[in-house]
Design an enzyme around this catalytic site. Sequence first.
Site, PDB file in Angstrom:
ATOM      1  N   HIS A  64       0.877  -1.277   0.127  1.00  0.00           N
ATOM      2  CA  HIS A  64       0.135  -0.001  -0.044  1.00  0.00           C
ATOM      3  C   HIS A  64       0.913   1.104   0.017  1.00  0.00           C
ATOM      4  CE1 HIS A  64      -3.711  -2.217   0.681  1.00  0.00           C
ATOM      5  NE2 HIS A  64      -2.625  -3.192   1.517  1.00  0.00           N
ATOM      6  N   PHE A  65       0.840   1.747  -1.119  1.00  0.00           N
ATOM      7  CA  PHE A  65       1.791   3.311  -1.314  1.00  0.00           C
ATOM      8  C   PHE A  65       1.009   4.465  -0.857  1.00  0.00           C
ATOM      9  CE2 PHE A  65       5.159   1.472  -4.381  1.00  0.00           C
ATOM     10  CZ  PHE A  65       5.836   1.085  -3.045  1.00  0.00           C
ATOM     11  N   ARG A  66      -0.691   4.460  -0.692  1.00  0.00           N
ATOM     12  CA  ARG A  66      -1.221   5.418  -0.082  1.00  0.00           C
ATOM     13  C   ARG A  66      -1.332   6.610  -0.839  1.00  0.00           C
ATOM     14  NH1 ARG A  66      -3.503   1.858   3.289  1.00  0.00           N
ATOM     15  NH2 ARG A  66      -2.342   1.336   5.265  1.00  0.00           N
ATOM     16  N   ASN A  96      -6.700   0.602  -3.125  1.00  0.00           N
ATOM     17  CA  ASN A  96      -7.581   1.154  -2.014  1.00  0.00           C
ATOM     18  C   ASN A  96      -6.971   2.697  -1.874  1.00  0.00           C
ATOM     19  OD1 ASN A  96      -5.214   0.064  -0.560  1.00  0.00           O
ATOM     20  ND2 ASN A  96      -6.739  -0.274   1.152  1.00  0.00           N
ATOM     21  N   ASN A 280      -5.472  -6.560   9.697  1.00  0.00           N
ATOM     22  CA  ASN A 280      -6.756  -7.442   9.114  1.00  0.00           C
ATOM     23  C   ASN A 280      -5.965  -8.203   7.776  1.00  0.00           C
ATOM     24  OD1 ASN A 280      -9.046  -8.244   8.300  1.00  0.00           O
ATOM     25  ND2 ASN A 280      -9.742  -6.355   7.472  1.00  0.00           N
ATOM     26  N   ASP A 307       2.035  -7.103   2.810  1.00  0.00           N
ATOM     27  CA  ASP A 307       0.874  -6.270   3.077  1.00  0.00           C
ATOM     28  C   ASP A 307       1.248  -4.792   3.646  1.00  0.00           C
ATOM     29  OD1 ASP A 307      -1.766  -5.113   3.553  1.00  0.00           O
ATOM     30  OD2 ASP A 307      -2.278  -6.643   4.446  1.00  0.00           O
ATOM     31  N   HIS A 311       0.698   3.565   8.445  1.00  0.00           N
ATOM     32  CA  HIS A 311      -0.398   4.828   9.069  1.00  0.00           C
ATOM     33  C   HIS A 311       0.619   5.661   9.998  1.00  0.00           C
ATOM     34  CE1 HIS A 311      -3.806   2.499   8.126  1.00  0.00           C
ATOM     35  NE2 HIS A 311      -3.299   1.360   8.607  1.00  0.00           N
ATOM     36  N   GLY A 326      -3.387  -2.548  10.169  1.00  0.00           N
ATOM     37  CA  GLY A 326      -2.171  -2.760   9.454  1.00  0.00           C
ATOM     38  C   GLY A 326      -0.913  -2.272  10.034  1.00  0.00           C
TER      39      GLY A 326
HETATM   40 ZN    ZN Z   1      -3.536  -5.048   1.878  1.00  0.00          ZN
END
Ligand code: ZN
EC number: 3.5.2.3
Length: 433
Positions: A64-66, A96, A280, A307, A311, A326
Amino acid sequence: MYQLIKNGQVLIDGQLQKRDIAIDATGQITAIEPTITAVPTDPETIYDAHGHFVSAGLIDGHVHFRDPGFTTKETLKTGSAAVAHGGFTSVIAMPNLKPVPDNLLDFKTLVARNQAETSVHTYQFAPITNELTEQTIVDMSAFKAAGAAGFTNDGHGVQTAQTMYQAMQMAAQINMPIVAHVEDESLVNGGVIHDGQAAKKLGVLGIASVSESAQVARDIELARATGVHYHICHISTKETVNLVRRAKQDGLNVTCEVTPHHLLLDDSAITSDNAMLKMNPPLRTLADRQALWAGLMDGTIDIIATDHAPHTTEEKQQALLKAPFGIVGSETAFSLLYTHLVANGPFSLAQLTSWLTTNPAHVFNLPHAGQLAVGQPADLAVFNLTDTTTIDANTFLSKGHNTPFIGEAVQGDTLLTLVAGQIAYQKECVING
Ligand SMILES: [Zn+2]
């Protein structure tokens, strides 16, 4: 510019052997030999990797690079710096984001930004459905043409069988994988950690294992009916391992991944209200963890993916009930896995690297990735397998410092990462000369 990596240890037929590696000006490997005597004119381009493990660059099929949408947590720049620090040279990023790239214009923009702004090969998954939560399936052919590596609603399970069935039919037609976050929301019950002893002791709601395995069971039957390549993200329960094992025995095109944290931790680690252990799917039980190791051992589990989920510190300092799910994983994955699975565990270095290089290249059909070979791009990483270092968030290049592994003593520190012959990460003052 000709580059030479001297005296590295390379895996050949499962054994570490000393090799020199020559890289030409285009970033391609031109020779891997016991000794290469032709030395570059520029001494800056000679790396002494004496005694260190030179691996094909690692591949992470789940990061996840956000960016866009959550750049206080991570950006394409910091995310790719973090993965290079971990020895990864190819990653597949999750969609996402905000906005969710569920229209072609946003998706193409993101693909172009991945190319321009990241220091590694960043592939991009497209969403299965609009907003990751609606029932409308994206135009998969168009997203494939725009460069999608596969389709996933990661962060959300696909809640209706009808939508998943249609998505699998469409993906099968165009020979693309469905990459599934498996979570039946009607069974989650507002839980924040696994529905087990720790949840009872801490008095918080738990997430039952069946919320994962029930959807896996449904999807395996849909995959059987459609013939799609069905890849399951971050499996966490012994029931899921059993379901995947049986699906493979039946000859279905089902693959799956496990994360380092699900391999190394279980819910017995959650002894206080500590959101660093909130992810999760949640950390399950010791029996689940043992089933995941057995799944790696017998080939039920194909790959390890991190994953990587950054944050902010403020977010993760909140209580279990409020903090987001996460942990970060890119910068600690190899060293944690090497230390626990190989140096102090039952697995070989060749097995570990296959879960992080050749297998993900095969599962996600990434040509040229995961190979350390003449004629291939110089995507490689040099790891120090002998010295012990301590995991220190101050060395992280990710914006996220949210990991429960801070302070752990590990072997397998990254010294150098090259992507197509370019330095993507180099530990200060260590290896030139
Ligand atoms: Zn993920």
